[in-house]
Design a protein around this motif. Structure first.
Motif, PDB file in Angstrom:
ATOM      1  N   HIS A   1      38.059  73.860  42.428  1.00 50.62           N
ATOM      2  CA  HIS A   1      38.383  73.425  41.064  1.00 50.62           C
ATOM      3  C   HIS A   1      39.695  72.643  41.050  1.00 50.62           C
ATOM      4  N   GLN A   2      40.686  73.154  41.748  1.00 46.36           N
ATOM      5  CA  GLN A   2      41.995  72.499  41.793  1.00 46.36           C
ATOM      6  C   GLN A   2      41.918  71.146  42.503  1.00 46.36           C
ATOM      7  N   LEU A   3      41.143  71.086  43.586  1.00 40.92           N
ATOM      8  CA  LEU A   3      41.013  69.825  44.325  1.00 40.92           C
ATOM      9  C   LEU A   3      40.267  68.774  43.502  1.00 40.92           C
ATOM     10  N   LEU A   4      39.258  69.205  42.754  1.00 42.92           N
ATOM     11  CA  LEU A   4      38.575  68.265  41.861  1.00 42.92           C
ATOM     12  C   LEU A   4      39.554  67.718  40.817  1.00 42.92           C
ATOM     13  N   ALA A   5      40.368  68.599  40.251  1.00 39.98           N
ATOM     14  CA  ALA A   5      41.344  68.158  39.256  1.00 39.98           C
ATOM     15  C   ALA A   5      42.327  67.160  39.865  1.00 39.98           C
ATOM     16  N   LEU A   6      42.836  67.453  41.056  1.00 37.02           N
ATOM     17  CA  LEU A   6      43.750  66.535  41.731  1.00 37.02           C
ATOM     18  C   LEU A   6      43.090  65.185  41.995  1.00 37.02           C
ATOM     19  N   SER A   7      41.808  65.213  42.333  1.00 39.64           N
ATOM     20  CA  SER A   7      41.109  63.964  42.654  1.00 39.64           C
ATOM     21  C   SER A   7      40.954  63.070  41.428  1.00 39.64           C
ATOM     22  N   TYR A   8      41.040  63.656  40.242  1.00 43.62           N
ATOM     23  CA  TYR A   8      40.948  62.875  39.003  1.00 43.62           C
ATOM     24  C   TYR A   8      42.320  62.644  38.369  1.00 43.62           C
ATOM     25  N   GLY A   9      43.379  62.832  39.152  1.00 46.88           N
ATOM     26  CA  GLY A   9      44.712  62.474  38.693  1.00 46.88           C
ATOM     27  C   GLY A   9      45.488  63.572  37.998  1.00 46.88           C
ATOM     28  N   MET A  10      44.963  64.782  37.965  1.00 49.94           N
ATOM     29  CA  MET A  10      45.693  65.899  37.352  1.00 49.94           C
ATOM     30  C   MET A  10      46.653  66.510  38.372  1.00 49.94           C
ATOM     31  N   GLN A  11      47.431  67.483  37.921  1.00 52.38           N
ATOM     32  CA  GLN A  11      48.389  68.154  38.787  1.00 52.38           C
ATOM     33  C   GLN A  11      48.182  69.667  38.743  1.00 52.38           C
ATOM     34  N   THR A  12      48.699  70.352  39.755  1.00 50.73           N
ATOM     35  CA  THR A  12      48.613  71.806  39.804  1.00 50.73           C
ATOM     36  C   THR A  12      50.016  72.396  39.887  1.00 50.73           C
ATOM     37  N   LYS A  13      50.111  73.693  39.575  1.00 49.86           N
ATOM     38  CA  LYS A  13      51.398  74.387  39.664  1.00 49.86           C
ATOM     39  C   LYS A  13      51.158  75.818  40.129  1.00 49.86           C
ATOM     40  N   LYS A  14      52.210  76.431  40.664  1.00 52.48           N
ATOM     41  CA  LYS A  14      52.123  77.802  41.135  1.00 52.48           C
ATOM     42  C   LYS A  14      52.460  78.763  40.005  1.00 52.48           C
ATOM     43  N   LEU A  15      51.637  79.800  39.856  1.00 56.33           N
ATOM     44  CA  LEU A  15      51.935  80.855  38.913  1.00 56.33           C
ATOM     45  C   LEU A  15      52.997  81.789  39.495  1.00 56.33           C
ATOM     46  N   VAL A  16      53.677  82.524  38.639  1.00 56.29           N
ATOM     47  CA  VAL A  16      54.720  83.435  39.126  1.00 56.29           C
ATOM     48  C   VAL A  16      54.120  84.486  40.041  1.00 56.29           C
TER      49      VAL A  16
END
Length: 358
Positions: free
Chosen positions: A247-262
């Motif tokens: 899910h995260q890699l798909l989001a990155l591939s469409y120009g979104m970003q990810t972050k680390k939770l605490v």
């Protein structure tokens, strides 16, 4: 039994006892709130590089058996528990938790104040620890191996064709997949090919597939940036279904970003809310990263959000059959509330129609 020390980068040192042979191991310290599923946790590749604390105080009470596993080898680097059951009681149990640990080579320490440890993890971001017989050792690890996906992925394509050619052929890109994903796809009527993490669109074309599942896996999605162009090519051509890291890699591939939770979401009791129906589902989760809401492009709708912290739990492309989920629809261990999402994906890939998740 030998005394075990859990040394944390926060300066805390917790004492316990080795259930298995004394050893030294180091990793990110995380907690899982499931009351069941310790065997799946020990064998889940998503936990590679992590020392997992089970918050439920009694672990091992229903035993273990050879059929309940998410992989043959990979999983948690160690399990940290409060109380171990040495005399399990369940009709399918074939061996104890200690015997499973000895077989899988996963160290277990017990007698640890897991409630106190969980509070430490919830308070401090990026908790890393070392299990040792020496309380004076220092924690040197600050990040999980950036090549961890390469380590846990299959090396060659593996086929599981249970049905005729009339059934959809789905490729699972293995970033650290759980066996339960393959089982769920097969149960829904799909022929499945398990493919290495670096499989290209051209290689998928040669397999003659109808749809793609991008699997869960360990580590920071940003460490997989080299795969992003390939993920985008695949999603632009095939119906695609991402789970957790996928899910995260798909989001990155469409120009979104990810972050680390605490401290992440890990357990079988996480509530998510559908943006379409307002219905709340209980889900199984295992992740430390999420997609940043303020980077979601106007190409996507947010399908699900986490009830507790409102983080994104599901995305769907507005015009393409591309959908992804932060939680695990296949469950195992956990509730099966969202199993229908996998069933809908297989059904609609077979029909080659628009995929709608309500």
């Amino acid at each position: 039994m030998q005394t075990a020390y859990l040394i944390l980068n926060t300066g805390d040192v917790l004492e316990g006892t080795f259930l298995t042979e004394a050893t030294t191991t180091e990793g990110e310290v995380v907690f899982n709130t499931s009351m069941i599923g310790y065997q799946e946790v020990m064998t889940d590749p998503s936990y590679e590089g992590q020392l997992v604390t089970m918050t439920y105080p009694l672990i091992g009470n229903y035993g273990c058996n050879g059929d309940v596993k998410e992989s043959d080898r990979f999983g948690a680097k160690a399990l940290i528990v409060q109380t171990v059951s040495h005399y399990p009681d369940h009709p399918t149990s074939t061996h104890t938790l200690k015997q499973l640990a000895e077989k899988t080579k996963v160290p277990i320490i017990y007698g640890v104040d897991t409630r106190h440890l969980t509070k430490i993890i919830r308070t401090h971001p990026n908790v890393f620890g070392k299990i040792s017989t020496n309380p004076d050792e220092k924690v040197t690890m600050t990040k999980i191996d950036p090549d961890v996906v390469k380590k846990v992925s299959v090396k060659d394509v593996q086929h599981n064709h249970s049905y005729s050619n009339r059934h959809p052929h789905i490729a699972v890109i293995d970033f650290g997949q759980k066996k339960s994903i393959i089982d769920a796809l097969t149960a829904a009527g799909a022929n499945v090919s398990l493919c290495p993490y670096h499989t290209t669109k051209t290689e998928l074309d040669q397999l003659g597939i109808d749809g793609v599942v991008l699997s869960n896996g360990p580590g920071d999605p940003v460490d997989c940036l080299s795969l992003i162009p390939t993920v985008r090519k695949i999603a632009d051509h095939y119906p695609s279904f991402g789970i957790c890291l996928g899910h995260q890699l798909l989001a990155l591939s469409y120009g979104m970003q990810t972050k680390k939770l605490v401290y992440g979401h890990r357990g079988g009791n996480h509530a998510v809310k559908s943006s379409i129906t307002g219905k709340v589902y209980m889900t199984s989760q295992n992740h430390g990263y999420v997609v940043c809401e303020d980077t979601v492009t106007n190409e996507f709708d947010i399908l699900f959000t986490n009830v507790n912290d409102q983080s994104i739990e599901g995305l769907q492309h507005k015009t393409k059959p591309v959908t992804s989920f932060q939680f695990h629809p296949e469950a195992h261990p956990g509730p099966t509330d969202t199993m229908h999402l996998i069933e809908a994906f297989v059904r609609d890939v077979a029909k080659k129609g628009a995929i709608v998740y309500a």
